[in-house]
Design an enzyme around this catalytic site. Sequence first.
Site, short mmCIF file in Angstrom:
data_model
loop_
_atom_site.label_atom_id
_atom_site.label_comp_id
_atom_site.label_asym_id
_atom_site.label_seq_id
_atom_site.Cartn_x
_atom_site.Cartn_y
_atom_site.Cartn_z
N TYR A 33 0.83 -1.20 0.00
CA TYR A 33 0.00 0.00 0.00
C TYR A 33 0.86 1.24 0.00
CZ TYR A 33 1.04 0.95 4.94
OH TYR A 33 1.67 1.26 6.11
N ARG A 52 8.04 3.95 -4.91
CA ARG A 52 8.10 3.00 -3.78
C ARG A 52 7.07 1.89 -3.95
NH1 ARG A 52 7.48 5.29 2.23
NH2 ARG A 52 5.33 5.48 1.56
N ARG A 100 -7.80 -20.46 -1.47
CA ARG A 100 -6.72 -20.28 -0.50
C ARG A 100 -5.65 -21.37 -0.59
NH1 ARG A 100 -4.74 -21.54 4.29
NH2 ARG A 100 -3.79 -19.87 5.50
N HIS A 102 -1.03 -21.33 -0.31
CA HIS A 102 0.07 -20.38 -0.12
C HIS A 102 0.80 -19.93 -1.39
CE1 HIS A 102 -0.78 -21.52 3.99
NE2 HIS A 102 0.06 -20.60 4.45
N GLU A 180 12.61 2.56 13.93
CA GLU A 180 11.67 3.60 13.47
C GLU A 180 10.42 3.51 14.35
OE1 GLU A 180 10.09 2.80 9.51
OE2 GLU A 180 10.17 0.66 9.88
N LEU A 205 11.35 1.34 6.90
CA LEU A 205 10.73 1.80 5.65
C LEU A 205 11.41 3.09 5.21
CD1 LEU A 205 8.30 1.31 3.68
CD2 LEU A 205 7.15 3.12 4.96
N1 PDD Z 1 3.03 5.02 7.44
N2 PDD Z 1 7.72 3.81 8.87
C1 PDD Z 1 6.60 3.08 8.85
C2 PDD Z 1 6.61 1.73 9.51
C3 PDD Z 1 5.44 3.56 8.22
O1 PDD Z 1 4.31 2.82 8.21
C4 PDD Z 1 5.46 4.86 7.64
C5 PDD Z 1 4.27 5.43 6.94
C6 PDD Z 1 6.65 5.60 7.70
C7 PDD Z 1 6.78 6.96 7.08
O2 PDD Z 1 6.73 6.88 5.67
P1 PDD Z 1 6.15 8.08 4.78
O3 PDD Z 1 6.95 9.28 5.14
O4 PDD Z 1 6.37 7.63 3.39
O5 PDD Z 1 4.69 8.25 5.14
C8 PDD Z 1 7.76 5.04 8.31
C9 PDD Z 1 1.82 5.42 6.75
C10 PDD Z 1 1.59 6.90 6.80
C11 PDD Z 1 0.64 4.61 7.30
O6 PDD Z 1 0.83 3.41 7.43
O7 PDD Z 1 -0.43 5.16 7.54
#
Ligand code: PDD
Length: 287
Positions: A33, A52, A100, A102, A180, A205
């Site tokens: 997503y 991405r 279903r 895998h 993170e 990420l």
């Molecule tokens: N989340 N790290 C993680 C695990 C994330 O899920 C996200 C983003 C980020 C920041 O990425 P970006 O700057 O591209 O939004 C870092 C989104 C916003 C969400 O899951 O809602």
Amino acid sequence: MSRIAYVNGRYLPHDQAHVHVEDRGYQFSDGVYEVSAVCGGRVIDEEPHLDRLERSLGELRMNLPLPRTALRLVTREVLRRNRVRDGIVYLQVTRGAAARDHPFPEAAEGAVVLTARPVRWPERAADDDGAAVVSMPDGRWGRCDVKSVSLLPNVLAKQAAREKDAYEAWFVDPEGRVTEGSSTNAWIVDDAGRAVTRDLQSNILGGITRRRVIRLAREAGIEVEERPFTLDEAQAAPEAFLTSTTSFVRAIVRIDGRPVGDDKPGPVTLRLRDLYLSYCRGGLSNR
Ligand code: PDD
């Protein structure tokens, strides 16, 4: 006005917008997503988000379900039909529906969903009261660089944070270093005023906001170091903050109940927040 979703080629009111019970996203988290911010009708950093998406899909050995031009058009149409000028657009692609089992099915078609909703973005950098974070061990899989819909550890971490009146959970690796947040990238400011954020490996990420803030910082003469930092270093740092599509740049004023700096958003954080807000509002060119 009913919200409208795009589901596999059709624009439908949410109460009729369904995916198949055997969709592999639902059964196996077999999908990826993107969440993008929309400011004044513009999708912020749309191309890096599509890059991405394509990369995440590639890691799942899938292709973009529609050409980029079509994805951009559908995005515009979803925003228009939902009258979103400031908000977010959510795009999800799964491997689609199949009995279903895998292994990858031979004949499933990727399933695509787009939704949008309005959000009131902050007006001014100074409107930041600062957030609290709590730390927890990072128990996620080894491919956090893939923006997979498999977010159970992130959901549990965010919920645990909220139950402790914190805005975000910071994941910490076995060496005591922050990876993170559950849905944000983590930053500190060191004693020399440098902004520090973990380097991109498969354990975090690559945030699009992180990437943009690095550029804006460097253009403004603020040094950025991409390296891991420990939780201890963060707790002793003069400033800390987080970045994401939905949080923009937000100051962190407490880590595990201990104040960061003087317990209010610091100058480097506020400057970066201001630069990022101006960028989103179109005050800086969209490169
Ligand atoms: N989340 N790290 C993680 C695990 C994330 O899920 C996200 C983003 C980020 C920041 O990425 P970006 O700057 O591209 O939004 C870092 C989104 C916003 C969400 O899951 O809602």
